[in-house]
Design an enzyme around this catalytic site. Structure first.
Site, PDB file in Angstrom:
ATOM      1  N   ARG A  49      26.746 -31.079  14.723  1.00 36.00           N
ATOM      2  CA  ARG A  49      26.211 -31.983  13.691  1.00 36.00           C
ATOM      3  C   ARG A  49      26.396 -31.398  12.294  1.00 36.00           C
ATOM      4  NH1 ARG A  49      20.313 -32.604  15.180  1.00 36.00           N
ATOM      5  NH2 ARG A  49      20.690 -30.457  15.774  1.00 36.00           N
ATOM      6  N   ASN A  67      21.701 -35.704  17.878  1.00 35.90           N
ATOM      7  CA  ASN A  67      21.837 -35.389  19.298  1.00 35.90           C
ATOM      8  C   ASN A  67      21.161 -36.490  20.106  1.00 35.90           C
ATOM      9  OD1 ASN A  67      23.155 -32.949  18.906  1.00 35.90           O
ATOM     10  ND2 ASN A  67      21.300 -31.733  19.018  1.00 35.90           N
TER      11      ASN A  67
END
Length: 146
Positions: A49, A67
């Site tokens: 990320r 996530n």
């Protein structure tokens, strides 16, 4: 030729150039396109990320990623597309993509973070802003949702 004559002709040329730019911008309608994505593989616990956010910012994209409980990373990204790039100004054609959008999709599918292992990535729901909100972004930055 005096310096004041040169300055005067330069000012006139600048005014004409600025008028031409303004006319071009008024006819060069920008719209924003949003694409959802999901990346499968070893993409959690490997700073995926963080790297996704950095790549999006590098390319000037906005959106988000997070996530999922399934072990994937999903998100949305948004990019600007001008009518000059598409050859149309109706705001309805979502088949066109900017080079930034293509580069980001390739990065998500092929590169990712250094320790990630990407098995698959999917893209869906390509949404184009309506002509009434053509100059309005859905997102103002790219964010990591925790």
């Amino acid at each position: 030729v005096t310096s004041s004559e040169i300055m005067s002709s330069t000012d006139e040329a600048d005014t004409k150039n600025n008028d031409a730019k303004r006319d071009h911008q008024e006819h060069n309608i920008t719209r924003y396109i949003t694409i959802k994505f999901e990346v499968f593989g070893r993409v959690q616990g490997v700073f995926f990320r963080k790297y996704t956010k950095a790549k999006a910012e590098e390319l000037g994209l906005t959106g988000w990623c997070r996530n999922t409980p399934r072990g994937t990373v999903q998100g949305e990204f948004e990019y600007a597309l001008s009518s000059a790039e598409t050859g149309t100004d109706n705001g309805n054609n979502t088949d066109e993509e900017s080079w930034e959008a293509i580069a980001f999709q390739r990065w998500l599918c092929r590169t990712g973070s250094p320790k990630s292992k990407i098995d698959e990535c999917t893209f869906s729901e390509k949404l184009s802003s309506s002509s009434s909100s053509a100059r309005t972004r859905k997102y103002d930055a790219f964010r990591v949702i925790r």
